[in-house]
Structure formats: structure tokens, C-alpha cells
Design an enzyme around this catalytic site. Sequence first.
Site, PDB file in Angstrom:
ATOM      1  N   ASP A 362       1.194  -1.489  -0.171  1.00 53.38           N
ATOM      2  CA  ASP A 362      -0.405  -0.405  -0.225  1.00 53.38           C
ATOM      3  C   ASP A 362       0.918   1.399   0.248  1.00 53.38           C
ATOM      4  O   ASP A 362       2.053   0.877   0.183  1.00 53.38           O
ATOM      5  CB  ASP A 362      -0.933  -0.148   1.107  1.00 53.38           C
ATOM      6  CG  ASP A 362      -1.910   1.426   1.486  1.00 53.38           C
ATOM      7  OD1 ASP A 362      -2.463   1.887   0.510  1.00 53.38           O
ATOM      8  OD2 ASP A 362      -1.233   1.439   2.252  1.00 53.38           O
ATOM      9  N   ASP A 364      -0.209   5.360   0.806  1.00 51.15           N
ATOM     10  CA  ASP A 364      -0.101   6.330   2.095  1.00 51.15           C
ATOM     11  C   ASP A 364      -0.224   5.301   3.516  1.00 51.15           C
ATOM     12  O   ASP A 364      -1.199   4.572   4.183  1.00 51.15           O
ATOM     13  CB  ASP A 364      -1.269   7.311   1.627  1.00 51.15           C
ATOM     14  CG  ASP A 364      -1.271   7.796   0.208  1.00 51.15           C
ATOM     15  OD1 ASP A 364       0.083   7.767   0.172  1.00 51.15           O
ATOM     16  OD2 ASP A 364      -1.975   8.166  -0.194  1.00 51.15           O
TER      17      ASP A 364
END
Length: 517
Positions: A362, A364
Site C-alpha cells: 500500500d 499512504d
Amino acid sequence: MIYSMADSTKVLVRGVNWIGDAVMSAPALWAIKGAYPDADITLLANPVVASLFEKDPHIGAIMKYEDVYRTLPGRLRLSRKLKIENFSTAILLQNAFDAAFIAWLARIEHRVGYNRDARGVLLTKAVDVTRETLRLHHTHYYLNMLTSIGLSAPYRLPWIYLTGGQRQSALEALSHLRHPIIGINPGAAFGSAKRWPPERFAMLIGRIIKEKGGSAVLFGSQRDVEISAAIRKRIDPDIIVSAAGIFLDLTGKTGLRELCASIAGCDLLITNDSGPMHIAYAVGTPVLAIFGSTSPELTGPPEIPEHPEFSYRHSVIRKPVRCAPCFKRTCEHLTCMNAISAEDVFNEIDALWGRRKAVFFDRDGTLCEDADYLNSFDGFRPYDGLDRLTALKDKGFVLVGISNQSGIGRGIVNEEFVKALHQVFIDKYGFDDFYYCKHVPADNCACRKPSPGMLLRARADYGIDLKNSIFVGDKNADMETALAVGARPIFFRTKKHTLSIRGIRQISTLEELQAIV
């Protein structure tokens, strides 16, 4: 010319009857919902295919066309039931006279469908069927009907909405099998002319187990039990005796939803032109399709060369014989199928079976600070250790970013900035690729996590073995995405999110990842 149905508040869609056709009609269903976002959409469907759409968020209700409705009294009873519902519009994806007759009996004001089966007089908008129409792939055939009346009907890859739990249950049921797990679908409901010979499937299964070191799973409905039995009789007896971990026969043992999830759990499906073939690409599983009496241009796995993102890995095997495609249900000589050897099919497996391992990240909150809709390099704060992740490539991993970017869809994040930032991850930090979903949750797309669409796209692009890969993320949705495809989930702890799933390894820094991989 636009056919006006602006006042449509309740829309009845008459679905198609075959599993494969139902899958191919899904993009048309979504286009109907897109055209009438505030309308209640009801699908009238054959019970055989109805469960395909159980979790489809574009459909408000499913009404089953039961056998009791197939008589004249039954049709009258159904039409009265529909009349009570007060539908304003009926869109008939099914070509049959029956579909138009029932909509007419129900006095539905707008009745739209192709002008086929002598039903034009019963329709308020009968769409012409031209030679060009009949040459369309069936997915585009359904969409063409909508564009012909002025609706926007863009192509999207058909997608079956399985829950994460359904995918995980199927993976658990297959977990004892050796990799690669290759599904085998030897049946075809349309007729025997579409079926590759059982002895060829038996030869193929033997080679998959002995030469690939993998396992085979037989799929099929109750009507395919005899075909699967014929295949088992022809498989090397030593394989059948020691079948634990290498061979599993699920013929007639799964409902339709379970079948979809089980196919999703396979690394590849080898199949005739059949319903399970369409299910496979609609759950993201690579497909090796064997064609003889039918045409892949009309009913094969969909492919748009200029938009490779609209399909996953697939291959079609067929031999050029003079009599094919004949579209017959049965055939005395089966020249087209007999021309395809077990060697022909076996040699295609390597091109479709993913063997590379990957670490998915992922963005952020995992690779950089979560800035809440990051939209400029001024707010980009990479975490310590990001520049050393390339060491994972020395261990044989592909590095792939996977990020939900609904800010693009909301109009608050510039897509060009997102592309530029992801290029930095590739150029500076050694990532092989970085995928993002720009849709908002209401779009109900296949790519937004926790839906596994982006991971499936990466598997197709890079030949990745998802079951031998890792997903690192700071949100529960990341962990759910990993579990849906059999990847190993690793939770990146931050103050912003709390893990709610038990039994998952947690880390606090990217350096910790290096030590446990």
C-alpha cells in the site's frame, strides 16, 4: 437518436439463460444502472444463473423466472406480478419472444429489446439486428442494444462480485493441494460438440501432476459426473491412489457461487467453451480455452488489444479445420476437437501460470506518511527504509505498489501528479510497477481494495504467483485484499489505523520487513 425513457424509476431487466451469456451480459447491466442511477433495477433471471448476481451492487432485486412460469397460465401469473410492481421500463437482454410477451402482458410502458424472434410488434423500441450486430462478441452485442437507443454503455470487463469470505473459504478448501493448482472443466452444457475428449484431459492431468509438480481440480455440474468419471478411469492409477494433495474431483459438489470462488482459487483454468470459462475471467483467473465448434470471436475470453487492462491472461487453442465453426450441439466426427492434442494444451500452460513472487505495498501510511489526499510533492514524506527495499529484489521478489486513489474520482487529487509520484517509486526506489484505483466507493469497481482487481492485474502483467507473495499495508482493507487471493498479509502499524483481523504478522518499520521475508 435517443429513445426517451427519462421518467424510468423502476426498471425490469430480463436476463439471459446460460451461465456464460449471463457473465457476458454483466457490463450491460452496469450500463443500465449508470443510465438510471436513481432507478430501482430488478433482474428477472433464470434460477440457474441468478446467484451469479447475488452480490452485484448494481442490482436492487432479483426475481427468479421459475419453471411454473413457462406455461401460459404461469406467464399470466408472472405478468400480473410484474404489473403490481409498476415497472416503467423493461430492457430485454434475452432474445426470446417470451420475454417481450410477458413485458407486454404486464403493460410496462417502455419495452426495449432486439427485433428478433418475431417479437418486434410487442416492443416500443425494437432495435434492428444487422449482419454487423451478429458478428459482435456477445459482451458487445448486449452493449450495442443500449447504445442503439442512445444510452452510454462503455465496455468493462465482466466481474463476478464474490465476498472476501467466499474467496477465503475456497482457498482454504484447496490449501492442501500442490501448486500450481490447475482447474479442469471438461463439460459444456450446450452440447458434446464443444467438449474435448476425456482421454485428452486425462493425459493432460497426468502431465500436470508429473511434470509440473502441480495438482488438478475437476469442475462440473451434476450432468458432468459421467464425463469426470470417464476422465478418472483414464488417469494413471498411481495418481488416483495417491490423490491427496494432487487431485480433487469437485464435479457436482458445488453450488454456482462455490464454483465461482473455487475457480478464483485456482492458478489457471483449462476449459472448453462453457460457463466456467466465462466465470474464470470474471473472477480474474487465467484461462486456457479449447475451442472447436464455436467461435472465440463471438464467445471467447474478451480481449481489446488497445486496452489490455480490460482482460486478464488467457489463451485460446483451436485448429483451422474446414467445417469449424459449425455451432452444432453434436457432431459425429469431432474433427476440430480431435485435432487438438494434449501436447498442444500442455505447452500453453507456462505462458499463463504465474511463477514469480512479489511484495505488494500500500502507499499512504505504508511507504510514506498518509497526508490525506496527497496532491503535491510538498506533502510527500517517504518512510525510512524505502530506499533499501530493492534488497527484496535480490531475493527474487517483484516490487509492486497498490493504492486506492479515490481523490482522483472525487476531483481533489490530480491524476497526473499521482502518475508522476508513482514514477518516482519506480525510478528512484526500484519498484517494478505501481497500480492505483481512481474510483470512488460508489463506483463499485473491481479494482478498489479490498476487491483484489489490482493484484489480479499485476499477476497478469508480471506472471506473479499470488499464493507465494506478500502484501504489506496499514489498513484492514489491505489485509482483506491479501487474504482474498491467498497472499501473506503483513500489517504496518501506525497510530492512524488499528488491525481488527487476528493472526496477522505486524511490523512498525520497513526495516523489519527485510528481516522476516
